[in-house]
Scaffold this motif. Sequence first.
Motif, mmCIF file in Angstrom:
data_model
loop_
_atom_site.group_PDB
_atom_site.id
_atom_site.type_symbol
_atom_site.label_atom_id
_atom_site.label_comp_id
_atom_site.label_asym_id
_atom_site.label_seq_id
_atom_site.Cartn_x
_atom_site.Cartn_y
_atom_site.Cartn_z
ATOM 1 N N UNK A 290 0.729 -1.272 -0.049
ATOM 2 C CA UNK A 290 0.074 -0.013 -0.089
ATOM 3 C C UNK A 290 0.967 1.358 0.041
ATOM 4 N N UNK A 291 2.033 1.020 0.667
ATOM 5 C CA UNK A 291 2.650 2.545 0.999
ATOM 6 C C UNK A 291 3.865 2.583 0.026
ATOM 7 N N UNK A 292 4.319 1.517 -0.673
ATOM 8 C CA UNK A 292 5.306 1.811 -1.441
ATOM 9 C C UNK A 292 5.080 1.227 -2.868
ATOM 10 N N UNK A 293 4.579 0.141 -3.169
ATOM 11 C CA UNK A 293 4.543 -0.762 -4.250
ATOM 12 C C UNK A 293 3.381 0.104 -5.146
ATOM 13 N N UNK A 294 2.381 0.227 -4.492
ATOM 14 C CA UNK A 294 1.192 0.906 -5.230
ATOM 15 C C UNK A 294 1.350 2.407 -5.726
ATOM 16 N N UNK A 295 1.781 3.143 -4.897
ATOM 17 C CA UNK A 295 1.922 4.604 -5.417
ATOM 18 C C UNK A 295 2.986 4.541 -6.521
ATOM 19 N N UNK A 296 3.995 3.952 -6.444
ATOM 20 C CA UNK A 296 5.213 3.641 -7.505
ATOM 21 C C UNK A 296 4.726 2.841 -8.864
ATOM 22 N N UNK A 297 3.638 2.120 -8.657
ATOM 23 C CA UNK A 297 2.998 1.468 -9.886
ATOM 24 C C UNK A 297 2.197 2.552 -10.661
ATOM 25 N N UNK A 298 1.297 3.346 -9.911
ATOM 26 C CA UNK A 298 0.619 4.338 -10.472
ATOM 27 C C UNK A 298 1.501 5.325 -11.238
ATOM 28 N N UNK A 299 2.373 5.742 -10.484
ATOM 29 C CA UNK A 299 3.461 6.828 -10.983
ATOM 30 C C UNK A 299 3.951 6.211 -12.427
ATOM 31 N N UNK A 300 4.391 4.832 -12.379
ATOM 32 C CA UNK A 300 4.913 4.281 -13.561
ATOM 33 C C UNK A 300 3.884 3.880 -14.660
ATOM 34 N N UNK A 301 2.703 3.746 -14.249
ATOM 35 C CA UNK A 301 1.692 3.700 -15.275
ATOM 36 C C UNK A 301 1.118 4.864 -16.111
ATOM 37 N N UNK A 302 1.599 6.044 -15.309
ATOM 38 C CA UNK A 302 1.217 7.430 -16.187
ATOM 39 C C UNK A 302 2.049 7.573 -17.135
ATOM 40 N N UNK A 303 3.460 7.077 -17.366
ATOM 41 C CA UNK A 303 4.118 7.255 -18.220
ATOM 42 C C UNK A 303 3.762 6.224 -19.481
ATOM 43 N N UNK A 304 3.407 6.905 -20.806
ATOM 44 C CA UNK A 304 2.770 6.163 -21.850
ATOM 45 C C UNK A 304 3.835 5.795 -22.854
ATOM 46 N N UNK A 305 5.155 6.192 -22.641
ATOM 47 C CA UNK A 305 6.149 5.858 -23.481
ATOM 48 C C UNK A 305 7.196 4.952 -22.690
ATOM 49 N N UNK A 306 7.976 4.302 -23.559
ATOM 50 C CA UNK A 306 9.229 3.807 -23.095
ATOM 51 C C UNK A 306 10.511 4.718 -22.629
ATOM 52 N N UNK A 307 11.347 4.355 -22.131
ATOM 53 C CA UNK A 307 12.540 5.294 -21.591
ATOM 54 C C UNK A 307 13.122 5.991 -22.883
#
Length: 474
Positions: A290-307
């Motif tokens: 809840x406190x680490x993995x989930x916020x990081x997952x949402x932040x990562x999902x916002x990125x619509x392009x690869x690096x």
Amino acid sequence: MAILNLLPLNYRRPALVERPATSASQVSTQQSEGGSVYQGDTSLKSIRSGSSGGIPPPLSFDRIIEGGTCPPCTVRDFMNYLIYVERSAENLQFFLWYRDFEKRFNEAQTADLTLAPEWTLAMEEEAIARIKKEQAEKARVKPSKSVSPAVAEIFKGTDFEKPIRKPSVATTIATTPISPLAASNGGDPFGTPPRTPSDRGHHYPNSTTATTYNTAANEAFALAGLKAPFTVQPFRVELDRIIATYIMSGSPRQLNLSDREQKAVLQALCFTTHPSALRVVVRSVESTLRQQAHPNFIRWSICNGNPVRVTFARCLGVGTIALSTIAAIILTLSSAPRGFRALPAIGWVIGVATLVAAYKGMCVVLHGLHHRHVRPWELFVVDEEDHQQNEKEQDVRSEKSLETGSNSFENEPWVVKYEKRNLIRKIFDGEVWIQEPALRQIQDTIFVQSLLFAFICAGGLTAIFVPLPGGNLF
């Protein structure tokens, strides 16, 4: 044109949550000692992360776990992120197993459930207090000096050399090939161990497998100074597998537990197979999710392009800004009318908006289509001919079952294929539509924020160049 459904313009995406120096289990223990204990069936649903700002309710942790979201924010996408990006999938795998195990235990109607009493909070507190006392007593004892490397080299090959410790059973399990049972399950990370029937949990088709897990569990109990528990308790075989896979030291998917928490849960499992015996572990795992993995997952999902695409967008934004600035300078030094100096503002708006959006991981071109790049582990499955075979292969490649040992993916075929892919093809990787409305809403808001900031910057630069006296150099 449809009106964009935006979040507040002061919206900020979730902040990146770094892994704490102390384990989540230690944090949960400190919370328990401070009076906020884990009460019976109460979960961490009431505990919200301090970094959960920027996550709308439709993308909450509970909504994702319950299957109320669309790609790319489903629980399957969450699992893939933890496997391939954060490399901590064992937390979600254990959490999903425990939810199913608790449900099955509560729905069981077998008579042997009376052999598995509840592990109460009083028992848990007593066990933790006893473990703390033992650790404090050991800390008072002066540790023996270790042998220096020079002395060890002298005795190397002699009878005085320190004997090499035999590999533990957990190491053997971690290096064991995929079993036929795992192959038949297709490598499903959401699949739980085979359900324990009423005949005292002997549910493995291969008795050798059950014996291996039982031996590993007994080794874990022995290292913790505990006697082997009764094997007649319900679900005992299944919990032996959980101990050998997630809890004991050196297990293939060892959870991030402190020594105190590990001993506490082993003592509880030695006493009973009731789900309450895993309360300490579940509290730690759910807190981390809840406190680490989930916020990081949402932040990562916002990125619509690869690096590579995001880097390309940043360079494009910087280049557009630079060219527009050069054009403004040339127009200022020329004899052209002042009005022409406002034309570079168009390039400034495009360049700044592109650069700001790329800074937040978004490509404005992909966003215009509400598309995202296909992930590398999905890319080479989508290109196959048979669609049904594609889905089957994707399940095998992107998921990890409880039977397959560690979550390592370095040997998967897509890793080598993607490394060999040239830079241009990576920039223009395959695209898919973003189905989750809440994620599109976040991206729309970020895009509007980028445009507003770009208009402000372009207006400021235009206000600087237009009033300047002309150079009349050409």
